[in-house]
Design a protein around this motif. Structure first.
Motif, short mmCIF file in Angstrom:
data_model
loop_
_atom_site.label_atom_id
_atom_site.label_comp_id
_atom_site.label_asym_id
_atom_site.label_seq_id
_atom_site.Cartn_x
_atom_site.Cartn_y
_atom_site.Cartn_z
N HIS A 110 0.83 -1.21 0.00
CA HIS A 110 0.00 0.00 0.00
C HIS A 110 0.87 1.26 0.00
O HIS A 110 0.58 2.24 -0.71
CB HIS A 110 -0.93 0.02 1.21
CG HIS A 110 -1.92 -1.10 1.23
ND1 HIS A 110 -2.23 -1.86 0.13
CD2 HIS A 110 -2.69 -1.59 2.25
CE1 HIS A 110 -3.14 -2.76 0.45
NE2 HIS A 110 -3.43 -2.61 1.73
N LEU A 111 1.94 1.25 0.80
CA LEU A 111 2.85 2.40 0.84
C LEU A 111 3.52 2.60 -0.52
O LEU A 111 3.67 3.75 -0.98
CB LEU A 111 3.89 2.20 1.93
CG LEU A 111 3.40 2.26 3.37
CD1 LEU A 111 4.52 1.88 4.34
CD2 LEU A 111 2.88 3.66 3.71
N ALA A 112 3.92 1.50 -1.16
CA ALA A 112 4.54 1.60 -2.48
C ALA A 112 3.56 2.18 -3.49
O ALA A 112 3.93 3.01 -4.34
CB ALA A 112 5.02 0.22 -2.94
N TRP A 113 2.29 1.76 -3.41
CA TRP A 113 1.26 2.30 -4.31
C TRP A 113 1.05 3.79 -4.05
O TRP A 113 0.92 4.57 -5.00
CB TRP A 113 -0.05 1.54 -4.11
CG TRP A 113 -1.18 2.07 -4.93
CD1 TRP A 113 -1.43 1.82 -6.26
CD2 TRP A 113 -2.22 2.95 -4.49
NE1 TRP A 113 -2.56 2.49 -6.67
CE2 TRP A 113 -3.07 3.20 -5.60
CE3 TRP A 113 -2.52 3.57 -3.28
CZ2 TRP A 113 -4.19 4.02 -5.52
CZ3 TRP A 113 -3.63 4.38 -3.19
CH2 TRP A 113 -4.46 4.60 -4.30
N LEU A 114 1.03 4.20 -2.79
CA LEU A 114 0.88 5.62 -2.47
C LEU A 114 2.03 6.44 -3.05
O LEU A 114 1.83 7.57 -3.51
CB LEU A 114 0.81 5.80 -0.95
CG LEU A 114 -0.48 5.34 -0.27
CD1 LEU A 114 -0.32 5.38 1.25
CD2 LEU A 114 -1.66 6.22 -0.71
N ALA A 115 3.23 5.86 -3.05
CA ALA A 115 4.37 6.55 -3.67
C ALA A 115 4.22 6.59 -5.18
O ALA A 115 4.57 7.58 -5.83
CB ALA A 115 5.67 5.87 -3.28
N ASP A 116 3.68 5.53 -5.77
CA ASP A 116 3.46 5.49 -7.22
C ASP A 116 2.51 6.59 -7.67
O ASP A 116 2.71 7.20 -8.73
CB ASP A 116 2.87 4.13 -7.63
CG ASP A 116 3.94 3.13 -8.03
OD1 ASP A 116 5.14 3.51 -8.08
OD2 ASP A 116 3.60 1.96 -8.30
N VAL A 117 1.46 6.83 -6.89
CA VAL A 117 0.47 7.86 -7.27
C VAL A 117 0.83 9.23 -6.66
O VAL A 117 0.03 10.15 -6.70
CB VAL A 117 -0.95 7.44 -6.85
CG1 VAL A 117 -1.36 6.16 -7.57
CG2 VAL A 117 -1.08 7.27 -5.34
N GLN A 118 2.04 9.31 -6.06
CA GLN A 118 2.63 10.54 -5.55
C GLN A 118 1.86 11.15 -4.38
O GLN A 118 1.89 12.36 -4.18
CB GLN A 118 2.79 11.56 -6.68
CG GLN A 118 3.72 11.06 -7.78
CD GLN A 118 3.99 12.08 -8.86
OE1 GLN A 118 3.67 13.26 -8.71
NE2 GLN A 118 4.59 11.63 -9.95
N LEU A 119 1.19 10.29 -3.61
CA LEU A 119 0.65 10.73 -2.33
C LEU A 119 1.71 10.62 -1.25
O LEU A 119 1.56 11.17 -0.16
CB LEU A 119 -0.59 9.91 -1.96
CG LEU A 119 -1.82 10.15 -2.85
CD1 LEU A 119 -2.93 9.19 -2.49
CD2 LEU A 119 -2.29 11.60 -2.73
N LEU A 120 2.75 9.89 -1.55
CA LEU A 120 4.01 9.89 -0.80
C LEU A 120 5.10 10.32 -1.77
O LEU A 120 4.89 10.30 -2.99
CB LEU A 120 4.31 8.48 -0.25
CG LEU A 120 3.43 7.96 0.88
CD1 LEU A 120 3.83 6.54 1.23
CD2 LEU A 120 3.50 8.86 2.11
N ALA A 122 7.62 10.49 -4.53
CA ALA A 122 7.79 9.55 -5.63
C ALA A 122 9.12 8.80 -5.55
O ALA A 122 9.21 7.64 -5.98
CB ALA A 122 7.69 10.29 -6.96
N ARG A 123 10.13 9.44 -4.97
CA ARG A 123 11.45 8.78 -4.89
C ARG A 123 11.42 7.55 -3.98
O ARG A 123 12.33 6.72 -4.02
CB ARG A 123 12.50 9.77 -4.40
CG ARG A 123 12.29 10.25 -2.98
CD ARG A 123 13.36 11.24 -2.54
NE ARG A 123 13.17 11.71 -1.18
CZ ARG A 123 12.38 12.73 -0.84
NH1 ARG A 123 11.71 13.39 -1.78
NH2 ARG A 123 12.26 13.10 0.43
N ALA A 124 10.38 7.46 -3.15
CA ALA A 124 10.28 6.31 -2.24
C ALA A 124 9.70 5.07 -2.92
O ALA A 124 9.78 3.97 -2.37
CB ALA A 124 9.42 6.67 -1.03
#
Length: 224
Positions: A110-120, A122-124
């Motif tokens: 879920h955290l990786a997906w949030l980074a994919d959609v740039q809610l976290l 993107a570099r993560a």
């Protein structure tokens, strides 16, 4: 012939009613797209890979809704759930490692997906996806150890069909483990080195084994 097709249609409909069945059907479709991409001309190959990525993205989004059941399971985990009640030490600790890895997998994805959609940030995304693959690899390796140990302890108790099912399960887990390491961080064993055809064939095989097991379980339940 018509009866066979009707039975197959009922099996497919029954399987798709289950979230696990849908997930593995989409997984099989994604790997089939990768296989088609390998054998297609460059322009069409890109289209096949786009289709495969769509199936994989759908699976990630579907699993966002598995968080609540996963949290509920976590609240119920005790000695039996983790495997601590298992008398054999190899089975016990392999089950503990598998259970903990499985519990960690969804939140990390879920955290990786949030980074994919740039809610976290993107570099993560890259490190998070690599970490998710490593957690999956740990779960698979633990499951392989447990299955091999169980087979060794109960070798004379299994029927020929059960032996076949066990062998297929272990082979499918091994195939997924090879792919999980492939998607891990560069420099780890064979990470990033598997040819696309190997990734596709291993993924198709392991998905087929899982779907075969799901259909077999449903048939046994219906005839019970």
């Amino acid at each position: 012939m018509a009866a066979t097709l009707t039975a197959a249609a009922y099996d497919a409909a029954d399987m798709f009613e289950d979230s696990t069945g849908r997930d593995y059907a989409a997984r099989l479709a994604a790997y089939l797209c990768e296989w088609c991409a390998v054998w297609s001309r460059p322009a069409l190959s890109s289209s096949w890979r786009t289709a495969g990525a769509s199936f994989n993205n759908a699976r990630v989004v579907w699993r966002l809704f598995d968080s609540l059941p996963c949290a509920f399971k976590l609240s119920l985990v005790g000695a039996d759930g983790l495997g601590l009640a298992e008398p054999d030490p190899v089975l016990k600790w392999s089950k503990v490692a598998e259970s903990l890895a499985d519990l960690a997998y969804l939140p990390m994805e879920h955290l990786a997906w949030l980074a994919d959609v740039q809610l976290l940030p993107a570099r993560a995304a890259g490190p998070l996806w690599h970490s998710t693959s490593l957690v999956w690899a740990l779960s698979l390796l633990s499951a392989i150890v447990g299955e091999v140990r169980n087979l060794h302890l109960n070798l004379n108790r299994f029927s020929p069909q059960e032996m076949t099912d066990k062998a297929l399960k272990i082979a499918a887990l091994a195939a997924d483990f090879v792919n999980a390491i492939h998607w891990g961080p560069r420099g780890l064993l064979w990470a990033g080195r598997n040819p696309p055809l190997v990734v596709a064939v291993f993924g198709i095989f392991s998905s087929w084994v899982k779907l075969r097991k799901i259909l077999s379980d449903k048939r046994q339940f219906q005839t019970a």
